[in-house]
Design an enzyme around this catalytic site. Structure first.
Site, PDB file in Angstrom:
ATOM      1  N   GLY A  40       0.910  -1.265   0.018  1.00 40.21           N
ATOM      2  CA  GLY A  40       0.050  -0.011  -0.017  1.00 40.21           C
ATOM      3  C   GLY A  40       0.627   1.256  -0.027  1.00 40.21           C
ATOM      4  O   GLY A  40       0.631   2.236  -0.610  1.00 40.21           O
ATOM      5  N   CYS A  41       1.862   1.138   0.779  1.00 42.41           N
ATOM      6  CA  CYS A  41       2.749   2.622   0.972  1.00 42.41           C
ATOM      7  C   CYS A  41       3.418   2.842  -0.448  1.00 42.41           C
ATOM      8  O   CYS A  41       3.842   3.790  -0.699  1.00 42.41           O
ATOM      9  CB  CYS A  41       3.589   2.273   2.045  1.00 42.41           C
ATOM     10  SG  CYS A  41       2.885   2.295   3.611  1.00 42.41           S
ATOM     11  N   THR A  42       3.868   1.707  -1.169  1.00 37.50           N
ATOM     12  CA  THR A  42       4.604   1.794  -2.250  1.00 37.50           C
ATOM     13  C   THR A  42       3.448   2.137  -3.371  1.00 37.50           C
ATOM     14  O   THR A  42       3.946   3.200  -4.082  1.00 37.50           O
ATOM     15  CB  THR A  42       5.162   0.181  -2.894  1.00 37.50           C
ATOM     16  OG1 THR A  42       6.122  -0.406  -1.791  1.00 37.50           O
ATOM     17  CG2 THR A  42       5.675   0.337  -4.354  1.00 37.50           C
ATOM     18  N   ALA A  84       3.521   5.962  -2.553  1.00 37.99           N
ATOM     19  CA  ALA A  84       4.513   6.527  -2.833  1.00 37.99           C
ATOM     20  C   ALA A  84       4.789   6.857  -4.373  1.00 37.99           C
ATOM     21  O   ALA A  84       4.949   7.899  -5.023  1.00 37.99           O
ATOM     22  CB  ALA A  84       5.636   6.222  -2.285  1.00 37.99           C
TER      23      ALA A  84
END
Length: 156
Positions: A46-48, A51
């Protein structure tokens, strides 16, 4: 439970290290709008996605006068790997003691798989040119958030 920010509040100033070891101070960006987003961990799916979405939108955001700062509790070395692996162009900052996250209401109790835990609350705060909160969004979704934020800010 940490206090959340609301539009009109003064954004807490901070100085944090980047993945390259430089330091970024929020107040040094006065005169520009700053999107400060908090995410739990570099190199997670999710964070990838989030970003990469910010990186894909960075030119358009900068053209509209916005800087983007991504803040996580990761060490600068992990952030450097994250940047390299995913060709990120946004500024990544390390908040290892979570003091900045706490001051922004982006660290505290949250539900994870039905359990209440202490953790990073995925949040986005837009700071205006004078250092005040323009938009405060908490518990945002990683996927589709940047597109929604651009709509909320009336950016095409």
């Amino acid at each position: 439970m940490s206090d959340r920010l609301s539009p009109g509040d003064t954004a807490p100033d901070f100085t944090l290290p980047t993945d390259t070891g430089e330091e970024v101070t929020l107040s040094s960006l006065r005169g520009r709008k700053v999107i400060v987003y908090f995410y739990p961990a570099a190199m997670t799916p999710g964070c990838t996605k989030q970003a990469c979405d910010f990186t894909d939108s960075l030119d358009a955001l900068k053209a509209s006068g916005y800087e983007v700062l991504g803040i996580s509790p990761d060490k600068p070395a992990k952030l450097a790997k994250f940047r390299e692996r995913d060709a990120l162009t946004i500024t990544l900052l390390a908040d290892e003691d979570k003091a900045v996250m706490t001051s922004y209401g982006a660290f505290g109790e949250k539900k994870l798989y039905g359990k209440v835990v202490q953790g990073v609350i995925r949040s986005t705060i837009v700071v205006d040119e004078d250092g005040n909160v323009e938009v405060a969004q908490y518990n945002v979704k990683a996927t589709g958030h940047v597109a929604k934020l651009r709509r909320d800010l009336a950016l095409t």
